[in-house]
Design an enzyme around this catalytic site. Structure first.
Site, PDB file in Angstrom:
ATOM      1  N   GLU A  51      -0.041   6.307  -8.743  1.00 52.17           N
ATOM      2  CA  GLU A  51       0.536   5.017  -8.331  1.00 52.17           C
ATOM      3  C   GLU A  51       1.523   4.502  -9.360  1.00 52.17           C
ATOM      4  O   GLU A  51       2.586   3.999  -9.027  1.00 52.17           O
ATOM      5  CB  GLU A  51      -0.575   3.977  -8.115  1.00 52.17           C
ATOM      6  N   TYR A 134      -0.408  -3.860  -3.937  1.00 52.26           N
ATOM      7  CA  TYR A 134      -0.166  -2.584  -3.277  1.00 52.26           C
ATOM      8  C   TYR A 134      -0.989  -1.456  -3.917  1.00 52.26           C
ATOM      9  O   TYR A 134      -1.685  -0.704  -3.237  1.00 52.26           O
ATOM     10  CB  TYR A 134       1.336  -2.238  -3.297  1.00 52.26           C
ATOM     11  N   ASP A 152       3.940  -0.945   1.576  1.00 58.28           N
ATOM     12  CA  ASP A 152       5.002  -0.702   0.592  1.00 58.28           C
ATOM     13  C   ASP A 152       6.316  -0.732   1.370  1.00 58.28           C
ATOM     14  O   ASP A 152       6.335  -1.095   2.562  1.00 58.28           O
ATOM     15  CB  ASP A 152       4.783   0.629  -0.145  1.00 58.28           C
TER      16      ASP A 152
END
Ligand code: SF4
Length: 380
Positions: A51, A134, A152
């Site tokens: 991420e 997110y 996203d």
């Protein structure tokens, strides 16, 4: 993946939403790209790393870096115990080094507060530095199988087009709407642990089919439910965000080689590229000529501290542009020669040091400064 039971949806009336959910999940199970952070055995730690790397960096640039990073730091404990400079060095070339610092801080918090286990819930994940809404939703749903909505840029575009929802990318109203739409869709997935398949499927669809320009609607698994396609508005939904106004600055990078070693300095602890290494660099709002650059260097202005006392001579060898989110930076590359000794008495916090090419390559450095070195090595 590939299990039929993942394709079940809660809505037995087969509404449009349930058909979209089933269509995206079925397509993803068949067409997902084999990326190294996908598949069985995905861990919370690997999720944290991927991420962090994927924020603002394209997948193609992340793949090799991700593998190398996990080889060097195979567990959250290993990374937590590492020095920040080692983490930054492994991040070299990915840009946005703040992400690496936050990832390092997150690893330390996981060890100190969570017993070395990456938390599983969105609320706990949000306590980690650098983990926002997110990333928390992504780790919770993709890694731990929680029923969490996820938006996203790719998901927002797909959802907006499916519903022909107007608005500009990044508009808070459109973003709020997309999160609420995602929540509605993810509530239809059965079992709940398959919610990540829908989330990742929507992201994948946006990345490879429903692209910002020229979406490949003929290859889209949910084209029969797409209102933007029906209305002929796929090119205008969502409207693009206004281009950022970038500040124009000039960096004059002075490459000084001696006996196979190059002179380097460390940037200040705050501001752009903080604590990364670079060749002595003078920053200005305009282009400086060799004479003026020599004067600034002689005064030690901008913390460079190289000067006429060292018999410095400069030759310009190249120029290139490097864009960051907020800046348009023109790099002017100079080859410098010095007569006297250049020690570590500069005003930069880390001083200046002579390093071999191999040593320089192992230091954390922005991609722009690496390019400076490569240009200068070719021209030397
Ligand atoms: Fe995107 Fe086209 Fe699919 Fe609509 S039909 S979701 S615009 S790829």
């Amino acid at each position: 993946m590939g299990r039929r039971d993942l394709l079940a949806v809660r809505d037995s009336r087969f509404s449009r939403d349930s058909l979209v959910v089933a269509g995206v999940m079925r397509w993803f199970l068949r067409a997902a790209r084999p990326l190294p952070w996908r598949g069985r055995g995905r861990s919370g730690y690997a999720g944290l790393v991927s991420e962090a790397m994927l924020q603002q960096t394209q997948v193609g640039r992340v793949v090799d870096r991700y593998r190398a990073f996990l080889l060097r730091f195979p567990s959250v404990r290993v990374m937590a115990a590492a020095r920040e400079q080692s983490v930054l060095a492994m991040w070299s070339g990915l840009g946005y080094y703040r992400r690496a610092r936050l990832l390092h801080a997150a690893a330390r918090l996981v060890v100190s507060e969570f017993g070395g286990r990456v938390p599983r819930t969105v609320s706990s994940l949000l306590r980690l530095p650098g983990v926002g809404r997110y990333s928390a939703a992504s780790i919770a749903s993709l890694v731990y199988g929680k029923r969490e909505p996820l938006v996203d840029g790719n998901v927002l575009r797909v959802l907006a087009r499916l519903d022909a929802r107007s608005g500009r990318t990044g508009d808070p109203g459109l973003v709020r709407w997309a999160w609420s739409r995602s929540r509605e869709l993810v509530s239809l997935v059965e079992p709940a642990s398959a919610a990540g398949v829908l989330n990742e499927g929507l992201m994948e669809l946006g990345a490879v089919v429903c692209t910002p320009r020229n979406p490949r609607c003929s290859a889209c698994p949910v084209s029969s439910h797409c209102r933007a396609l029906e209305l002929g508005r796929t090119g205008s939904i969502p409207a693009s965000r206004q281009a950022p106004v970038r500040k124009r600055v000039h960096h004059h990078a002075i490459v000084v080689w001696r006996d196979g070693r190059v002179l380097l300095e460390q940037r200040p602890a705050s501001g752009m590229w903080s604590r990364l290494w670079q060749v002595p660099t003078v920053e200005a709002g305009r282009v400086l000529g060799v004479a003026e650059l020599g004067r600034r260097l002689a005064r030690g202005g901008d913390g460079v501290g190289l000067g006429v006392g060292h018999g410095l001579s400069l030759r310009k060898c190249d120029r290139f542009v490097h864009q960051t989110t907020h800046r348009h930076v023109t790099f002017h590359v100079f080859l410098g020669k010095v007569g006297g000794s250049v020690g570590s008495a500069g005003s930069h916090p880390g001083g200046r040091v002579w390093r071999s090419w191999d040593q320089a390559c192992r230091l954390p450095m922005s991609s722009a400064q690496r390019r400076v070195l490569e240009v200068a090595q070719t021209d030397a």
